[in-house]
Design a protein around this motif. Sequence first.
Motif, PDB file in Angstrom:
ATOM      1  N   PHE A 251      -1.214  -5.234 -61.542  1.00  0.00           N
ATOM      2  CA  PHE A 251       0.110  -4.500 -61.877  1.00  0.00           C
ATOM      3  C   PHE A 251      -0.297  -3.562 -63.034  1.00  0.00           C
ATOM      4  N   THR A 252       0.765  -2.581 -63.219  1.00  0.00           N
ATOM      5  CA  THR A 252       0.738  -1.654 -64.228  1.00  0.00           C
ATOM      6  C   THR A 252       1.501  -2.208 -65.402  1.00  0.00           C
ATOM      7  N   ALA A 253       0.995  -2.244 -66.882  1.00  0.00           N
ATOM      8  CA  ALA A 253       1.982  -2.748 -67.705  1.00  0.00           C
ATOM      9  C   ALA A 253       2.653  -1.663 -68.262  1.00  0.00           C
ATOM     10  N   ALA A 254       2.878  -0.464 -67.971  1.00  0.00           N
ATOM     11  CA  ALA A 254       3.557   0.601 -68.705  1.00  0.00           C
ATOM     12  C   ALA A 254       5.026   0.113 -68.638  1.00  0.00           C
ATOM     13  N   GLY A 255       5.664   0.248 -69.758  1.00  0.00           N
ATOM     14  CA  GLY A 255       7.056   0.117 -70.308  1.00  0.00           C
ATOM     15  C   GLY A 255       7.318  -1.560 -70.163  1.00  0.00           C
ATOM     16  N   MET A 256       6.252  -2.279 -70.267  1.00  0.00           N
ATOM     17  CA  MET A 256       6.756  -3.949 -70.282  1.00  0.00           C
ATOM     18  C   MET A 256       6.403  -4.097 -71.794  1.00  0.00           C
ATOM     19  N   ASP A 257       7.419  -5.185 -72.364  1.00  0.00           N
ATOM     20  CA  ASP A 257       6.955  -5.798 -73.466  1.00  0.00           C
ATOM     21  C   ASP A 257       5.972  -6.920 -73.427  1.00  0.00           C
ATOM     22  N   GLU A 258       5.491  -7.565 -74.505  1.00  0.00           N
ATOM     23  CA  GLU A 258       4.282  -8.722 -74.442  1.00  0.00           C
ATOM     24  C   GLU A 258       4.761  -9.940 -73.674  1.00  0.00           C
ATOM     25  N   ASP A 259       6.172 -10.171 -73.652  1.00  0.00           N
ATOM     26  CA  ASP A 259       6.493 -11.265 -73.003  1.00  0.00           C
ATOM     27  C   ASP A 259       6.435 -10.938 -71.320  1.00  0.00           C
ATOM     28  N   GLU A 260       6.810  -9.794 -70.925  1.00  0.00           N
ATOM     29  CA  GLU A 260       6.881  -9.360 -69.465  1.00  0.00           C
ATOM     30  C   GLU A 260       5.422  -9.379 -68.928  1.00  0.00           C
ATOM     31  N   ILE A 261       4.380  -8.894 -69.716  1.00  0.00           N
ATOM     32  CA  ILE A 261       3.246  -8.716 -69.450  1.00  0.00           C
ATOM     33  C   ILE A 261       2.414 -10.049 -69.152  1.00  0.00           C
ATOM     34  N   ARG A 262       2.897 -11.129 -70.172  1.00  0.00           N
ATOM     35  CA  ARG A 262       2.243 -12.485 -70.111  1.00  0.00           C
ATOM     36  C   ARG A 262       2.976 -13.079 -68.658  1.00  0.00           C
ATOM     37  N   ALA A 263       3.942 -12.898 -68.450  1.00  0.00           N
ATOM     38  CA  ALA A 263       4.647 -13.502 -67.265  1.00  0.00           C
ATOM     39  C   ALA A 263       4.027 -13.006 -66.068  1.00  0.00           C
ATOM     40  N   ARG A 264       3.896 -11.497 -65.960  1.00  0.00           N
ATOM     41  CA  ARG A 264       3.362 -11.158 -64.698  1.00  0.00           C
ATOM     42  C   ARG A 264       1.672 -11.606 -64.613  1.00  0.00           C
ATOM     43  N   ALA A 265       0.972 -11.429 -65.692  1.00  0.00           N
ATOM     44  CA  ALA A 265      -0.335 -12.021 -65.851  1.00  0.00           C
ATOM     45  C   ALA A 265      -0.444 -13.459 -65.273  1.00  0.00           C
ATOM     46  N   ASP A 266       0.423 -14.384 -65.698  1.00  0.00           N
ATOM     47  CA  ASP A 266       0.389 -15.676 -65.297  1.00  0.00           C
ATOM     48  C   ASP A 266       0.748 -15.772 -63.658  1.00  0.00           C
ATOM     49  N   GLU A 267       1.416 -14.930 -63.222  1.00  0.00           N
ATOM     50  CA  GLU A 267       1.780 -14.693 -61.737  1.00  0.00           C
ATOM     51  C   GLU A 267       0.607 -14.312 -60.940  1.00  0.00           C
ATOM     52  N   VAL A 268      -0.093 -13.351 -61.237  1.00  0.00           N
ATOM     53  CA  VAL A 268      -1.490 -12.687 -60.860  1.00  0.00           C
ATOM     54  C   VAL A 268      -2.694 -13.767 -60.747  1.00  0.00           C
ATOM     55  N   GLY A 269      -2.746 -14.546 -62.095  1.00  0.00           N
ATOM     56  CA  GLY A 269      -3.829 -15.409 -62.292  1.00  0.00           C
ATOM     57  C   GLY A 269      -5.019 -14.972 -62.826  1.00  0.00           C
ATOM     58  N   TYR A 270      -5.524 -16.236 -63.550  1.00  0.00           N
ATOM     59  CA  TYR A 270      -6.665 -15.758 -64.494  1.00  0.00           C
ATOM     60  C   TYR A 270      -7.984 -15.922 -63.647  1.00  0.00           C
ATOM     61  N   PRO A 271      -9.043 -15.243 -64.085  1.00  0.00           N
ATOM     62  CA  PRO A 271      -9.454 -14.365 -65.126  1.00  0.00           C
ATOM     63  C   PRO A 271      -8.861 -12.937 -64.633  1.00  0.00           C
ATOM     64  N   LEU A 272      -8.539 -12.145 -65.509  1.00  0.00           N
ATOM     65  CA  LEU A 272      -7.898 -11.000 -65.562  1.00  0.00           C
ATOM     66  C   LEU A 272      -8.831  -9.768 -66.067  1.00  0.00           C
ATOM     67  N   LEU A 273      -8.815  -8.581 -65.377  1.00  0.00           N
ATOM     68  CA  LEU A 273      -9.388  -7.441 -66.172  1.00  0.00           C
ATOM     69  C   LEU A 273      -8.325  -6.583 -66.766  1.00  0.00           C
ATOM     70  N   VAL A 274      -8.405  -6.469 -68.042  1.00  0.00           N
ATOM     71  CA  VAL A 274      -7.517  -5.235 -68.826  1.00  0.00           C
ATOM     72  C   VAL A 274      -8.138  -3.972 -68.899  1.00  0.00           C
ATOM     73  N   LYS A 275      -7.439  -2.907 -68.501  1.00  0.00           N
ATOM     74  CA  LYS A 275      -8.274  -1.722 -68.495  1.00  0.00           C
ATOM     75  C   LYS A 275      -7.130  -0.630 -68.783  1.00  0.00           C
ATOM     76  N   PRO A 276      -7.861   0.355 -69.492  1.00  0.00           N
ATOM     77  CA  PRO A 276      -6.912   1.708 -69.595  1.00  0.00           C
ATOM     78  C   PRO A 276      -6.273   2.352 -68.295  1.00  0.00           C
ATOM     79  N   SER A 277      -5.206   2.811 -68.288  1.00  0.00           N
ATOM     80  CA  SER A 277      -4.866   3.453 -66.884  1.00  0.00           C
ATOM     81  C   SER A 277      -5.537   5.147 -67.114  1.00  0.00           C
ATOM     82  N   ALA A 278      -5.646   5.539 -68.273  1.00  0.00           N
ATOM     83  CA  ALA A 278      -6.560   7.018 -68.273  1.00  0.00           C
ATOM     84  C   ALA A 278      -7.851   6.714 -68.460  1.00  0.00           C
ATOM     85  N   GLY A 279      -8.793   7.550 -68.570  1.00  0.00           N
ATOM     86  CA  GLY A 279     -10.033   7.673 -68.852  1.00  0.00           C
ATOM     87  C   GLY A 279     -10.797   6.932 -67.752  1.00  0.00           C
TER      88      GLY A 279
END
Length: 629
Positions: free
Chosen positions: A135-163
């Motif tokens: 998922f894209t984390a744009a516009g989410m606060d920390e709690d929302e990101i954590r909740a979505r991350a828990d749904e997708v499952g670990y391990p996760l890769l965090v990467k910048p949208s740009a670049g």
Amino acid sequence: MTIDTVLVANRGEIARRIIRTLRELGMRSVAVYSDADAHAPHVQEADQAVHIGGSAASDSYLNVAAIMAAAAASGAQAIHPGYGFLSESVQLARACAAAGVIFVGPGERALEIMGDKATARDHVALHGVPVVPGFTAAGMDEDEIRARADEVGYPLLVKPSAGGGGKGMEIVRSGDELAGALATARRVATAAFGDDAMVLERLVQRPRHIEVQVFGDTHGTVIALGERECTLQRRHQKVIEEAPAATLPHAVRRRLLDAAVAAATSVEYVGAGTVEFLVEADAVDDVFFIEMNTRLQVEHPVTEEVTGLDLVALQLHIAAGGAIEAPPAVRGHAVEARVYAESPERGFLPSTGRVLLFDPPRDVRVDAAIETGSEISGFYDPMIAKVIAYGADRLTALRRLDAALARTVVLGVETNIAFLRALIRDDRVRRGDLDTGLIETMLPFTAPQPTPAMLAAAAQAAPLGRRPSAADIWHELPGWRIGGSAAPPPIAFVTDDDTIVEAPTAYAHGIPTAVDDDGAVWVFADGMTTRLRPLSRRERMRRRLAERERASAPSRPEGRAPMPGSIVAVHVADGDMVRAGDPLVSIEAMKMEHPVLAPHDGTVHLLVALGDQVRRDQPVARVSEQETA
């Protein structure tokens, strides 16, 4: 449409590579340069060179206004952005359109959609291209990101949208690691791309990184020129690339090529582009889109070697309105090694300084940013050359690459050449049993010790030093003494890992050496470069006494800079209590960030501030054990 003058909005080996093709096509080349690159090879080789600003990339190579002013002043009809810097910049493409200058790259729509990983991911999914769950984390606060991350499952890769280029990517193996990884990724992304938006995706456990070279023209044709294996990488930075991919089933190759063409066609792509995929090494039918790089790639030479095409010439042909022909058949195998100015034995820390000698092999292709006398600064990427070998089959290409690296002489800065040779000799690499974590299994890397022949060559090259004073004469001069030997004592050196070595008295032939401004001798043999500092008898005695004192003293209290660079983060406050291994500050150089860790438990006293420039081995913080209690 006729193009006779092209401004190359880049530096280093890619600028030289583009200038070479322009010369072959009879086109005039215009180089741009920063303060740090005033005497760089690409500046000397172009037909014209324009100064565009200060050494920092933000003051020069990332300055759209300065690039456009240089184009206007030089009369360039087209701008080739190379890769990195402004190569995927919508702003530069728009500025070119407004000024009536041809941008050698895709249109604004493709740049906008594919330039953002989140947007690209959602877009290609609508066109039948498989994507990794996330998922894209744009516009989410920390709690929302954590909740979505828990749904997708670990391990996760965090990467910048740009670049791109792996910068800012962080692996998160549990929810507890998420906040720290996001903070680091955002800081790096902001510094590198000016945008801290993040994408979080499921981490493929044993991935192969395979990309497809695509080209599109203004007549609606899109073709694929085969795939490249880019799996051998460290910290998401590619190290070895090859074409075609190793041991890839034909059905999977066909699926990759078709998906890449579909992704490029969906944005009416024009010019050179690369569609990147992850393939599960243990289940190659699992293919996932990562991103599309809307530019030429660093590793494009391996595609040129197996297709016989000049991809820069093809870019210019398309930019002038030309049509693409059917892709040629892929023949043979090509492998490319990226030579970096870095020290693998010190955790791949960047190396800076003056190149005392650069002597590449002549029987393979070498695309280099440097020549003898070039200065390697901390302002830009540490890649200084690419060595490319071709063979009728994969093993032949690997053998030729290994032999070429053994003859690639770089003196004056540390390089990864010895590590590259160890990597391509690894049995798993030879078998094609690859995944992106393979390099990590080879670490830490221990550099080979200098051979007797290298030490003998260093002894021959070592400067004689100052003339001893009368007070020093008994300590410094060799030769006969009462009760002593008539033979002079052996010459001793100190290696960069602080080991004392003695040179044999034998004479060495044909081993390249060079002496730097500090009197140290650089010596090369079989792909290995060693820096040796001559050690006098008196200095050797001092070292022995110092070692005795250190053995009885507490551990070293300072945290020191592992490389020259800029302080980009301060993780503690002056007077804080810290534990051994806690991060104190982070230093950035050559687009890489490295933490300085507390050497032991205690109270920290900061010696630097945010934004300070530091030297290699400079103390940045002191941790006092005495105050711990």
